[in-house]
Design an enzyme around this catalytic site. Structure first.
Site, PDB file in Angstrom:
ATOM      1  CB  THR A  58      83.445 -32.445  20.059  1.00  0.00           C
ATOM      2  OG1 THR A  58      83.285 -33.738  20.654  1.00  0.00           O
ATOM      3  CG2 THR A  58      82.904 -32.457  18.643  1.00  0.00           C
ATOM      4  CG  ASP A  59      84.187 -28.721  23.964  1.00  0.00           C
ATOM      5  OD1 ASP A  59      83.056 -29.206  23.735  1.00  0.00           O
ATOM      6  OD2 ASP A  59      84.393 -27.492  23.975  1.00  0.00           O
ATOM      7  CD  GLN A  60      84.387 -33.199  29.950  1.00  0.00           C
ATOM      8  OE1 GLN A  60      84.199 -32.165  30.586  1.00  0.00           O
ATOM      9  NE2 GLN A  60      84.733 -34.339  30.525  1.00  0.00           N
TER      10      GLN A  60
END
Length: 138
Positions: free
Chosen positions: A14-16
């Site tokens: 995932t991203d942030q």
């Protein structure tokens, strides 16, 4: 035959914002494909041992909704086209808890030898070809 494989979204995918990064869907296609082969009794390692490679020659992914960290997803995989020289897998990525379709797509693969020459599977590896053919005809 539709093969279903369940995976849980890991933080590293995932991203942030906790949303799955787009390239991971292609990785999930590979997981689905590998499990499809395993479930019909053909493992990639066995194919490679017999000088059969299955390189990707085309890929498409259409994103519908986002998977997020810790979601369980179902990778639905099926063979939709088979010729002596190529195979196409179609995929549907579904979130398990609400059955929402997150993405769908396909990969097309050539059958090739280790020196990357196209193999006619029906002629040279009839037993393997027939296993796959019988699965998609059911």
């Amino acid at each position: 035959m539709i093969n279903e494989t369940i995976v849980r979204v890991r933080y590293a995918e995932t991203d942030q914002m906790g949303v799955v990064y787009h390239s991971n869907y292609i990785v999930w296609f590979e997981i689905g494909r590998t499990e499809f082969f395993r479930n019909i009794g053909l493992e990639y390692t066995e194919l490679e041992y017999n000088n059969i490679l299955v390189p990707v020659v085309d890929v498409r992914c259409t994103y519908k909704s986002s998977a997020k960290y810790d979601d369980e997803i179902i990778i639905k995989t099926k063979v939709t086209k088979l010729t002596p020289a190529r195979i196409q897998f179609d995929y549907e990525i579904v979130r398990k808890f609400d059955k929402e379709v997150l993405a769908n797509g396909y990969t097309v693969h050539a059958f090739a030898s280790k020196d990357l020459k196209i193999i006619n599977m029906k002629k040279n590896y009839k037993e393997v070809f027939d296993i796959i053919y019988d699965i998609i005809e059911k």
